[in-house]
Structure formats: structure tokens, C-alpha cells
Design a protein around this motif. Sequence first.
Motif, PDB file in Angstrom:
ATOM      1  N   LYS A  84       0.828  -1.200   0.000  1.00 22.21           N
ATOM      2  CA  LYS A  84       0.000   0.000   0.000  1.00 22.21           C
ATOM      3  C   LYS A  84       0.869   1.260   0.000  1.00 22.21           C
ATOM      4  O   LYS A  84       1.920   1.306   0.644  1.00 22.21           O
ATOM      5  N   GLN A 125      -8.770   4.111   2.643  1.00 26.12           N
ATOM      6  CA  GLN A 125      -8.447   5.382   2.000  1.00 26.12           C
ATOM      7  C   GLN A 125      -7.979   6.396   3.049  1.00 26.12           C
ATOM      8  O   GLN A 125      -8.485   6.374   4.158  1.00 26.12           O
ATOM      9  N   GLY A 166      -3.544   3.689  -0.813  1.00 23.66           N
ATOM     10  CA  GLY A 166      -3.901   3.065  -2.086  1.00 23.66           C
ATOM     11  C   GLY A 166      -2.905   1.973  -2.435  1.00 23.66           C
ATOM     12  O   GLY A 166      -1.869   1.821  -1.791  1.00 23.66           O
ATOM     13  N   ASP A 167      -3.216   1.224  -3.461  1.00 23.50           N
ATOM     14  CA  ASP A 167      -2.329   0.136  -3.890  1.00 23.50           C
ATOM     15  C   ASP A 167      -1.040   0.687  -4.491  1.00 23.50           C
ATOM     16  O   ASP A 167      -1.017   1.769  -5.083  1.00 23.50           O
ATOM     17  N   SER A 168       0.029  -0.076  -4.308  1.00 26.47           N
ATOM     18  CA  SER A 168       1.320   0.266  -4.905  1.00 26.47           C
ATOM     19  C   SER A 168       1.912  -1.007  -5.501  1.00 26.47           C
ATOM     20  O   SER A 168       1.789  -2.082  -4.912  1.00 26.47           O
TER      21      SER A 168
END
Length: 197
Positions: free
Chosen positions: A159, A175, A178-180
Motif C-alpha cells: 500500500k 483510503q 492506495g495500492d502500490s
Amino acid sequence: MTRPNSTKIVRAAPAALAVAALALSLAACKKEAAPPEVVATASETSEATEVAEMSVEDWIRTNYKDAVSSDLGTLQYATAEVDLDGDGTPEVLAYLGGPMMCGTGGCNLVVLKRDGTGFRKMGEVSVVQLPVGVLDSKSHGWRDLAVTVSGGGMPEGTKRLPFDGKAYPENATVQPAGDSDTIGKTLISADDLKPFE
């Protein structure tokens, strides 16, 4: 024959005397010498600086005393330094593990900014697994962090934690996290954990 102005003269005399006395007392105050200026020597200044500086361990001990002295187990921790806001002074990331700081989803990551002789907390992120990294991307002038998440019913992933202008997110799984697709540069890994003494 009466003197119409004699009463005015008599009444004015005490007022004139009071003004003169006040002027003399103020003049006497001005003649007093100023106290000598106190100047600290170089050794006194450096000793004071050394005493006033707070270590990361001192900050953890002060702010998480229940976790440090828990009967449930030993606090595990690891720290890393990286300049997140680009001011030339590195911030400190402290990963805090152990029974008082962790759940099934992970442990806490604290972001600290040096503030005079101590630290100011710029975020405490829960449910963080290791490794923890830093990305090249920025939010509100601060570099984004990247953390591993898993457990607690969540699939393993990475994340991205953006800075919102005041702090990093409180939870790595909701939130604004976010995704990484990358952890970036690894700052803290599982091998870095050690018991807090």
C-alpha cells in the motif's frame, strides 16, 4: 485689598514639587548601571545541547510506556531515517511491534519529525507488516511511504501511504492509502526488529 492670584500660587506649588520629585527619581534610575551580560562558554553550550536532545528510544519510552513495560511480552522495534519533506533533515520512522502494538493485521508505524530538541508525530499508521519502504512520489511535498499489508482476512499486498498536508494515514488498509506495485527503497525489514530495552 485681596490678592486674587495668591490662592492659585499656593495650589500650584505642591503640584510643581511633585513633578520635580518625579523627574529627579527618574533621573536617578537612569544612572544605575545595567547588569553584566551573561555569556555561556562553548563547553556549557554543548553540554546543554547534549542534555536537551531526545533520542528516539526516549520518545518511545515516554509515549508508549504501557507497551514498553507490559507483562504480555517485550516491545520489538526498528527505526530508519529518511528525509521525507526535503528540508535536509531526516525524519524518523519507528516500527513498533509486540503484543501491545500489534493485531492480526500488523503493527504500528510512527513517523516522527525532529522538532527542536524532541520529536513531533507526523502520523501513526496501524496494521502495517514488514517491509516498510519509501517511494519517489510525493503528496503535499512529502514522499509517499510504502508498506506491506496482510493478515486479518486481507490478502498480502503493498500500500502507498500519502501525506495529507498534516499527517500520514492512520490505517494502511483504508483510503487514502492506495495500492502500490512497489515497496520502493526498503527502510525497515523484519531482520531489523530488536527488543526494546
